[in-house]
Structure formats: structure tokens, C-alpha cells
Enzyme design. Structure first.
Site, PDB file in Angstrom:
ATOM      1  N   THR A 142     -25.633 -16.918 -26.139  1.00 13.32           N
ATOM      2  CA  THR A 142     -26.674 -17.946 -26.218  1.00 13.32           C
ATOM      3  C   THR A 142     -26.255 -19.264 -25.352  1.00 13.32           C
ATOM      4  O   THR A 142     -26.862 -19.544 -24.615  1.00 13.32           O
ATOM      5  CB  THR A 142     -27.015 -18.477 -27.556  1.00 13.32           C
ATOM      6  OG1 THR A 142     -27.458 -17.218 -28.371  1.00 13.32           O
ATOM      7  CG2 THR A 142     -28.174 -19.343 -27.881  1.00 13.32           C
ATOM      8  N   ALA A 157     -20.404 -34.529  -9.861  1.00 15.27           N
ATOM      9  CA  ALA A 157     -18.962 -33.880  -9.943  1.00 15.27           C
ATOM     10  C   ALA A 157     -18.174 -34.661  -8.328  1.00 15.27           C
ATOM     11  O   ALA A 157     -16.988 -34.515  -8.553  1.00 15.27           O
ATOM     12  CB  ALA A 157     -18.863 -32.216  -9.718  1.00 15.27           C
ATOM     13  N   GLY A 188     -23.554 -30.298 -30.799  1.00 11.13           N
ATOM     14  CA  GLY A 188     -24.214 -29.583 -29.950  1.00 11.13           C
ATOM     15  C   GLY A 188     -24.377 -30.600 -28.669  1.00 11.13           C
ATOM     16  O   GLY A 188     -23.430 -30.925 -27.990  1.00 11.13           O
ATOM     17  N   LYS A 245     -16.218 -29.029 -38.024  1.00 17.14           N
ATOM     18  CA  LYS A 245     -16.936 -30.168 -37.311  1.00 17.14           C
ATOM     19  C   LYS A 245     -16.402 -31.407 -37.885  1.00 17.14           C
ATOM     20  O   LYS A 245     -15.847 -32.529 -37.094  1.00 17.14           O
ATOM     21  CB  LYS A 245     -18.484 -30.194 -37.104  1.00 17.14           C
ATOM     22  CG  LYS A 245     -18.892 -29.099 -36.256  1.00 17.14           C
ATOM     23  CD  LYS A 245     -20.427 -28.952 -36.306  1.00 17.14           C
ATOM     24  CE  LYS A 245     -20.926 -27.633 -35.462  1.00 17.14           C
ATOM     25  NZ  LYS A 245     -22.394 -27.279 -35.969  1.00 17.14           N
TER      26      LYS A 245
HETATM   27  N1  HSE Z   1     -24.775 -22.636 -35.948  1.00 11.33           N
HETATM   28  C1  HSE Z   1     -24.558 -24.136 -35.732  1.00 11.33           C
HETATM   29  C2  HSE Z   1     -25.701 -25.051 -36.027  1.00 11.33           C
HETATM   30  C3  HSE Z   1     -24.673 -24.153 -33.981  1.00 11.33           C
HETATM   31  O1  HSE Z   1     -26.461 -24.562 -36.761  1.00 11.33           O
HETATM   32  O2  HSE Z   1     -25.402 -26.272 -35.971  1.00 11.33           O
HETATM   33  C4  HSE Z   1     -24.130 -25.401 -33.380  1.00 11.33           C
HETATM   34  O3  HSE Z   1     -22.778 -25.500 -33.705  1.00 11.33           O
END
Ligand code: HSE
Length: 402
Positions: free
Chosen positions: A11, A31, A129, A200
Site C-alpha cells: 500500500t 530536492a 501517517g 508510535k
Molecule cells: N494501521 C495503522 C493505522 C496504519 O490504522 O493507523 C498507519 O500506521
């Protein structure tokens, strides 16, 4: 011309490819030189791909190619991502990644190798993300001692909880939906049991403290035992339930962290973060509260952060970007009793009984149900558990954020 490679065409990897093709001019401008994609590593065949000649199954093609200076590791999982990353850094190539499991586990070691080899190991996409959050914490908040971080760090669980509240969807239907949209991990247990958010918050806590926070020591609870009743009850009383990665930093260097569903008042900035969105709420001793918000999962948002790190690595190919943490041998994990929280409790015991056990509670009304729902005064986990056992018959007990 900088030559780059992508490892993993899932993905995120296919998103990295798409962005490099879609925004090549903008990327080259930023860049300072054009970026040429030379390899894509994947064990699968992509015979129908328009650029199938880019694909290789042998990582040594990339490691041994002295022309390649930057590699995006977006394969996920610990192995062989760890071995590949180590070899690439040792070969003098910068590596950028979205792989939170790898960063949370081997971050200190890989950052040290990158430093020794004068290359970069960047991982902006590993938390939040597409949201710029690690660089801002590391650079823009560099003047602060970070006091606290509370984040909605997993898009899948936030999406599930939101669907349960707004569309009355069952847990399973909402999860299937999140999987279909490409938000969930390969094994969605990592999302719903809180392990993804745990890695995280470990990365955020490591960055904020400068010492590798061991994610295996972070108390982690997912959302699998949260019922529709819990969600509705919280909502009716002006609250919401979110899976929160939480870290608190003490002046003596200790760090407390947990991942668990927490109750948030409607006035808290994190309460309005819905769907797949993530939010990271950071409190610094100088800046006060700041919040980072945006798409926390999904192909293009995550790939956006990966490609930005590739661009930054190209710009800084002769210098290191200082961002990261070191291994720590001493135990600096704070005990859960060193922090106090208020608790949201749902029970069928009468209010008088509740008050005799918990003291000065705040009752919640407007629930149109027989349960007694209340918020306790701030207390340690041990104090709370003792009171809970005394009361008995507690249906739901969740820490309150804020
Ligand atoms: N599976 C993770 C989420 C993807 O749902 O946040 C991003 O790290």
C-alpha cells in the site's frame, strides 16, 4: 540526479511510486535535483506493471549499487527490514521509513549506524501517517522540555470507534470497512489491541526524552472490550472514548507511558478527531499546548511523508539531519502510581454507595439508563483498583484525559 530505490511495493510502497511519478517536477525543485527511481524491491511478480523493469527480488542489487543514495523501506515488519536497513546504512545510503515496528525496536541502533556513516535515517511517516509531527517536535519545539504527549495514533481504531458512534455499526463491520480502505495493518490485531499505537507512542516518547523508550514496557490495552453501550454512555454524558497513546515526562528524567481507551471531555481538542484522522497533542514547558492533526493512515498520506524524507535525504546527502535518540541502559520507566488520573466509571451500584467508596465523585446525568455513571477524583492506579474492588460490580472503568 539522485538515484533512489523503494523496498516493498504494498500500500505505502505503491503510493511512494505514484507520488514520485505524479509530482516529479515539484520533488526535483525541492530536492535541488531530479530524483530517478532505479529499483523497486519486492518478492512478488509485477509482470503487468508499466515499469516492470524496475523490479528486483534481490536486495543486493540495491546495496551494491553505488549510484543509489536514498532508499525508502516501506516493507513493514521487523525482519528482513532490520537486516536490509542495517546493510544499506552500512553501505553509506540514507534510509527513510514508515516502519514503526522497526523504528520502535531498533531505532537507537539504526540511528547510531546512520550517524557513524554520516547518512540519514528518517522516519517521519512512522507516526501519524502524513502529519508532520516528528520533525516539529524535534526541531520546532527544541526549546522546550516536553511535559506530556497524548495522541490518537491509530487511524483504524479511531475509524472503528467513530463508525460505532455515528453509524451504529458493529465493531466487526467497522473493522472490515477500515481494512477495505487500506488503513489496517496486515494483522489488524496490531491495531485493535493497541500494539500499533504502542510503538508510535514509544517513538514519540523516545524523541521527546532523547532515550529509547522500550515499547515492551508500555502498558497497552486496545479497544476490543469497548462496547456500543460504553460509547453511547460516554457520548450522552458529553464525552467520547478514544484510543490514546499517552506519555508523561518527569523532571527527574523518568517517563510514564500507556496506551488505552480513555474518556475525553467534549472541550478537549482531541475529542473532535474522527474517522481515520490522527491528532497528537503536545505540551511543552514554554510553548504550552500544541496539536498536530491530519490523515494518520492510508496510502497517499503515508507515502507523502516518506517521499518528503527522501527529498530531505537528497538535500542533506553530505550532512546529517540530527533527529533521534540514544540507547539507555538505566531503567527510567515511571511506575503507574507516579501519575494520577480521574476515572470514568459505569456501575449498577447506587450513588450513595459510590460516594462512600470514591468520595467526592462527579455524577453524570442525562443518560436515560439505570446505571450510575460518574467521574472519580484524581487517583493513582493502585488507589483506584482498591476502591473498584471494594465497590464491586463495575461495568466500565476508563481513565479520563485532561
Ligand atoms: N494501521 C495503522 C493505522 C496504519 O490504522 O493507523 C498507519 O500506521
Amino acid at each position: 540526479m539522485a538515484k533512489v530505490a523503494i523496498m516493498g511495493y504494498g500500500t505505502v510502497g505503491s503510493g511512494v511510486y505514484d507520488i514520485i511519478r505524479m509530482n516529479s517536477k515539484r520533488i526535483a525543485d525541492n530536492a535541488g535535483e531530479a530524483i530517478e527511481l532505479k529499483y523497486i524491491l519486492d518478492i512478488r511478480d509485477f509482470d503487468d506493471h508499466p515499469e516492470k523493469f524496475l523490479f528486483t527480488k534481490d536486495v543486493n542489487d540495491i546495496i551494491c549499487d553505488s549510484e543509489v543514495s536514498v532508499v525508502a523501506e516501506v516493507m513493514g515488519g521487523l525482519h528482513p527490514a532490520y537486516e536490509f536497513t542495517k546493510s544499506l546504512l552500512e553501505a553509506g545510503k540514507s534510509v527513510v521509513t514508515s516502519n514503526k515496528e522497526l523504528v520502535a525496536t531498533y531505532g537507537a541502533e539504526l540511528i547510531a549506524i546512520a550517524k557513524e556513516k554520516n547518512v540519514n535515517y528518517m522516519f517521519e511517516a512512522s507516526v501519524g501517517g502524513g502529519i508532520p509531527v516528528l520533525r516539529p517536535i524535534s526541531r520546532c519545539l527544541a526549546a522546550n522540555n516536553i511535559i506530556r504527549i497524548a495522541g490518537i495514533l491509530n487511524g483504524t481504531t479511531n475509524y472503528i470507534l467513530d463508525q460505532m458512534i455515528t453509524n451504529n455499526k458493529s465493531f466487526d463491520a467497522a473493522l472490515a470497512d477500515a481494512q477495505a480502505k487500506g488503513y489496517a495493518e496486515r494483522n489488524p490485531a496490531a491495531d485493535i489491541e493497541g500494539h500499533d499505537a504502542c510503538r508510535k507512542i514509544a517513538i514519540l516518547a523516545s524523541l521527546a526524552s532523547g532515550k529509547q523508550v522500550d515499547y515492551t514496557k508500555i502498558s497497552t490495552r486496545g479497544i476490543t472490550d469497548i462496547t456500543l453501550d460504553d460509547v453511547k454512555c460516554a457520548e450522552k454524558s458529553g464525552h467520547t472514548i478514544k484510543l490514546i497513546g499517552y506519555a508523561e515526562f518527569f523532571t527527574n528524567g523518568k517517563v510514564y507511558a500507556h496506551v488505552e481507551p480513555m474518556v475525553i471531555g467534549a472541550d478537549h481538542m482531541l475529542s473532535g478527531i474522527n474517522g481515520v484522522m490522527n491528532g497528537v497533542y503536545v505540551t511543552g514547558d514554554a510553548v504550552g499546548d500544541v496539536m498536530f492533526y491530519g490523515a494518520g493512515a492510508g496510502k497517499m498520506p503515508t507515502a507523502s511523508a516518506v517521499v518528503a524524507d527522501m527529498v530531505d535525504s537528497v538535500i542533506h546527502k553530505l550532512t546529517r539531519k540530527i533527529m533521534g535518540w540514544k540507547k539507555a541502559d538505566e531503567n527510567f520507566a515511571a511506575n503507574s502510581d507516579e501519575v494520577k488520573f480521574r476515572y470514568f466509571v459505569r456501575t449498577d451500584c447506587a450513588e450513595a454507595e459510590v460516594k462512600s467508596v470514591f468520595g467526592n465523585t462527579t455524577g453524570l446525568s442525562g443518560l436515560d439508563q439505570s446505571d450510575t455513571v460518574f467521574i472519580t477524583p484524581a487517583m493513582s492506579e493502585t488507589e483506584f483498583n482498591a476502591a473498584k474492588d471494594k465497590l464491586g460490580a463495575v461495568k466500565t472503568a476508563l481513565k479520563v484525559l485532561g
